[in-house]
Design a protein around this motif. Structure first.
Motif, PDB file in Angstrom:
ATOM      1  N   VAL A 148       0.839  -1.199   0.000  1.00  0.00           N
ATOM      2  CA  VAL A 148       0.000   0.000   0.000  1.00  0.00           C
ATOM      3  C   VAL A 148       0.876   1.253   0.000  1.00  0.00           C
ATOM      4  O   VAL A 148       0.612   2.198  -0.752  1.00  0.00           O
ATOM      5  CB  VAL A 148      -0.970   0.002   1.198  1.00  0.00           C
ATOM      6  N   LEU A 149       1.916   1.248   0.786  1.00  0.00           N
ATOM      7  CA  LEU A 149       2.831   2.397   0.813  1.00  0.00           C
ATOM      8  C   LEU A 149       3.470   2.599  -0.562  1.00  0.00           C
ATOM      9  O   LEU A 149       3.612   3.737  -1.025  1.00  0.00           O
ATOM     10  CB  LEU A 149       3.906   2.208   1.893  1.00  0.00           C
ATOM     11  N   GLY A 150       3.822   1.520  -1.219  1.00  0.00           N
ATOM     12  CA  GLY A 150       4.378   1.615  -2.573  1.00  0.00           C
ATOM     13  C   GLY A 150       3.392   2.226  -3.552  1.00  0.00           C
ATOM     14  O   GLY A 150       3.766   3.060  -4.383  1.00  0.00           O
ATOM     15  N   ILE A 151       2.129   1.838  -3.445  1.00  0.00           N
ATOM     16  CA  ILE A 151       1.093   2.388  -4.320  1.00  0.00           C
ATOM     17  C   ILE A 151       0.882   3.870  -4.027  1.00  0.00           C
ATOM     18  O   ILE A 151       0.735   4.683  -4.946  1.00  0.00           O
ATOM     19  CB  ILE A 151      -0.228   1.600  -4.172  1.00  0.00           C
ATOM     20  N   VAL A 152       0.875   4.243  -2.765  1.00  0.00           N
ATOM     21  CA  VAL A 152       0.718   5.654  -2.407  1.00  0.00           C
ATOM     22  C   VAL A 152       1.885   6.462  -2.981  1.00  0.00           C
ATOM     23  O   VAL A 152       1.683   7.544  -3.542  1.00  0.00           O
ATOM     24  CB  VAL A 152       0.617   5.840  -0.874  1.00  0.00           C
ATOM     25  N   THR A 153       3.081   5.935  -2.888  1.00  0.00           N
ATOM     26  CA  THR A 153       4.261   6.618  -3.418  1.00  0.00           C
ATOM     27  C   THR A 153       4.153   6.795  -4.930  1.00  0.00           C
ATOM     28  O   THR A 153       4.394   7.888  -5.459  1.00  0.00           O
ATOM     29  CB  THR A 153       5.536   5.834  -3.053  1.00  0.00           C
ATOM     30  N   LYS A 154       3.780   5.730  -5.648  1.00  0.00           N
ATOM     31  CA  LYS A 154       3.642   5.812  -7.113  1.00  0.00           C
ATOM     32  C   LYS A 154       2.515   6.764  -7.507  1.00  0.00           C
ATOM     33  O   LYS A 154       2.652   7.532  -8.460  1.00  0.00           O
ATOM     34  CB  LYS A 154       3.374   4.423  -7.687  1.00  0.00           C
ATOM     35  N   THR A 155       1.421   6.711  -6.784  1.00  0.00           N
ATOM     36  CA  THR A 155       0.297   7.596  -7.065  1.00  0.00           C
ATOM     37  C   THR A 155       0.706   9.048  -6.844  1.00  0.00           C
ATOM     38  O   THR A 155       0.413   9.918  -7.669  1.00  0.00           O
ATOM     39  CB  THR A 155      -0.917   7.233  -6.177  1.00  0.00           C
ATOM     40  N   ALA A 156       1.399   9.310  -5.762  1.00  0.00           N
ATOM     41  CA  ALA A 156       1.821  10.676  -5.444  1.00  0.00           C
ATOM     42  C   ALA A 156       2.736  11.241  -6.518  1.00  0.00           C
ATOM     43  O   ALA A 156       2.644  12.426  -6.855  1.00  0.00           O
ATOM     44  CB  ALA A 156       2.515  10.702  -4.086  1.00  0.00           C
ATOM     45  N   ARG A 157       3.606  10.414  -7.067  1.00  0.00           N
ATOM     46  CA  ARG A 157       4.528  10.882  -8.111  1.00  0.00           C
ATOM     47  C   ARG A 157       3.792  11.335  -9.363  1.00  0.00           C
ATOM     48  O   ARG A 157       4.265  12.205 -10.082  1.00  0.00           O
ATOM     49  CB  ARG A 157       5.523   9.782  -8.480  1.00  0.00           C
ATOM     50  N   LYS A 158       2.650  10.726  -9.630  1.00  0.00           N
ATOM     51  CA  LYS A 158       1.887  11.069 -10.831  1.00  0.00           C
ATOM     52  C   LYS A 158       1.056  12.341 -10.646  1.00  0.00           C
ATOM     53  O   LYS A 158       0.649  12.956 -11.621  1.00  0.00           O
ATOM     54  CB  LYS A 158       0.964   9.909 -11.217  1.00  0.00           C
ATOM     55  N   MET A 159       0.802  12.714  -9.401  1.00  0.00           N
ATOM     56  CA  MET A 159      -0.064  13.852  -9.120  1.00  0.00           C
ATOM     57  C   MET A 159       0.702  15.166  -9.177  1.00  0.00           C
ATOM     58  O   MET A 159       1.904  15.209  -8.935  1.00  0.00           O
ATOM     59  CB  MET A 159      -0.681  13.702  -7.728  1.00  0.00           C
ATOM     60  N   SER A 160      -0.025  16.233  -9.451  1.00  0.00           N
ATOM     61  CA  SER A 160       0.561  17.568  -9.365  1.00  0.00           C
ATOM     62  C   SER A 160       0.767  17.923  -7.889  1.00  0.00           C
ATOM     63  O   SER A 160       0.146  17.334  -6.998  1.00  0.00           O
ATOM     64  CB  SER A 160      -0.370  18.594 -10.014  1.00  0.00           C
ATOM     65  N   ALA A 161       1.624  18.881  -7.643  1.00  0.00           N
ATOM     66  CA  ALA A 161       1.874  19.325  -6.267  1.00  0.00           C
ATOM     67  C   ALA A 161       0.591  19.832  -5.612  1.00  0.00           C
ATOM     68  O   ALA A 161       0.329  19.557  -4.439  1.00  0.00           O
ATOM     69  CB  ALA A 161       2.956  20.410  -6.251  1.00  0.00           C
ATOM     70  N   ASP A 162      -0.217  20.566  -6.373  1.00  0.00           N
ATOM     71  CA  ASP A 162      -1.480  21.078  -5.834  1.00  0.00           C
ATOM     72  C   ASP A 162      -2.408  19.947  -5.408  1.00  0.00           C
ATOM     73  O   ASP A 162      -3.065  20.023  -4.368  1.00  0.00           O
ATOM     74  CB  ASP A 162      -2.201  21.955  -6.855  1.00  0.00           C
ATOM     75  N   MET A 163      -2.452  18.892  -6.213  1.00  0.00           N
ATOM     76  CA  MET A 163      -3.351  17.792  -5.888  1.00  0.00           C
ATOM     77  C   MET A 163      -2.825  16.981  -4.708  1.00  0.00           C
ATOM     78  O   MET A 163      -3.609  16.508  -3.888  1.00  0.00           O
ATOM     79  CB  MET A 163      -3.562  16.906  -7.109  1.00  0.00           C
ATOM     80  N   ARG A 164      -1.516  16.832  -4.595  1.00  0.00           N
ATOM     81  CA  ARG A 164      -0.958  16.160  -3.407  1.00  0.00           C
ATOM     82  C   ARG A 164      -1.334  16.943  -2.154  1.00  0.00           C
ATOM     83  O   ARG A 164      -1.702  16.357  -1.130  1.00  0.00           O
ATOM     84  CB  ARG A 164       0.556  16.010  -3.525  1.00  0.00           C
ATOM     85  N   ALA A 165      -1.280  18.258  -2.224  1.00  0.00           N
ATOM     86  CA  ALA A 165      -1.664  19.092  -1.078  1.00  0.00           C
ATOM     87  C   ALA A 165      -3.143  18.900  -0.745  1.00  0.00           C
ATOM     88  O   ALA A 165      -3.518  18.830   0.436  1.00  0.00           O
ATOM     89  CB  ALA A 165      -1.370  20.559  -1.373  1.00  0.00           C
ATOM     90  N   ARG A 166      -3.977  18.774  -1.769  1.00  0.00           N
ATOM     91  CA  ARG A 166      -5.409  18.551  -1.524  1.00  0.00           C
ATOM     92  C   ARG A 166      -5.647  17.200  -0.861  1.00  0.00           C
ATOM     93  O   ARG A 166      -6.510  17.077  -0.001  1.00  0.00           O
ATOM     94  CB  ARG A 166      -6.196  18.646  -2.821  1.00  0.00           C
ATOM     95  N   VAL A 167      -4.900  16.185  -1.281  1.00  0.00           N
ATOM     96  CA  VAL A 167      -5.040  14.867  -0.656  1.00  0.00           C
ATOM     97  C   VAL A 167      -4.731  14.981   0.831  1.00  0.00           C
ATOM     98  O   VAL A 167      -5.455  14.444   1.670  1.00  0.00           O
ATOM     99  CB  VAL A 167      -4.126  13.818  -1.333  1.00  0.00           C
TER     100      VAL A 167
END
Length: 184
Positions: A148-167
């Motif tokens: 799960v941590l690996g998936i969160v890391t991969k997902t975060a890399r694909k997101m924009s900085a703004d969207m990571r902040a929203r998450v």
């Protein structure tokens, strides 16, 4: 909403309503709702079509028909992006969209230009937020914390900085997941 956009969205929903487990229709509707929530209703019609149809008839291409492992998974995903783009382009052409728009929907679905193309990034951010909002909790219960941590890391890399902040603002995540989002 223009008549041709409405016609394409209705055809996507009709195609996805044939999904034996109903997942594609629900997913498409969630994608449209989340795109509007995140980016407003003033986004291009092509982006709206890509979001709604991202998984059009996905059940027709089975993961099990591809080799096990990462290479097989990635080939399956590439083939899905291409097939979905072609299917949507056909629906768009039937509704009166021009060749440029029909080609563009494929670019979005194949995620060509992620991090460089604002619409591709908006689609990817929407995909990631839909995953986090509706699918992450169940996914995390079924898999080991390390995966799960690996998936969160991969997902975060694909997101924009703004969207990571929203998450980080919208979801109450464990500390390791927060750090993975911040590190991306």
């Amino acid at each position: 909403m223009t008549d041709r956009l409405n016609a394409v969205l209705e055809k996507i929903d009709a195609a996805n309503a044939k999904d034996p487990d109903g997942a594609s229709l629900i997913y498409g509707q969630r994608m449209s709702a989340e795109l509007a929530r995140l980016f407003g209703t003033d986004v291009s019609e092509v982006l709206q079509i890509a979001a709604r149809g991202q998984h059009i008839e996905r059940w027709l291409s089975k993961r099990r028909d591809y080799p096990e492992g990462r290479a097989g998974y990635l080939q399956w995903r590439r083939d899905l992006g291409r097939a979905h783009g072609e299917r949507l382009a056909g629906l768009m052409a039937d509704a009166g969209y021009g060749a440029e728009d029909c080609a563009r929907v494929g670019v979005l679905l194949r995620k060509e230009g992620i991090k460089r193309d604002a619409e591709v990034q908006a689609l990817e951010d929407t995909i990631c937020m839909v995953f986090m909002k509706w699918y992450f909790a169940d996914f995390s219960k079924k898999h080991a914390d390390e995966k799960v941590l690996g998936i969160v890391t991969k997902t975060a890399r694909k997101m924009s900085a703004d969207m990571r902040a929203r998450v980080l603002q919208e979801f109450d995540l464990p500390g390791d997941y927060v750090e993975a989002l911040k590190a991306a």
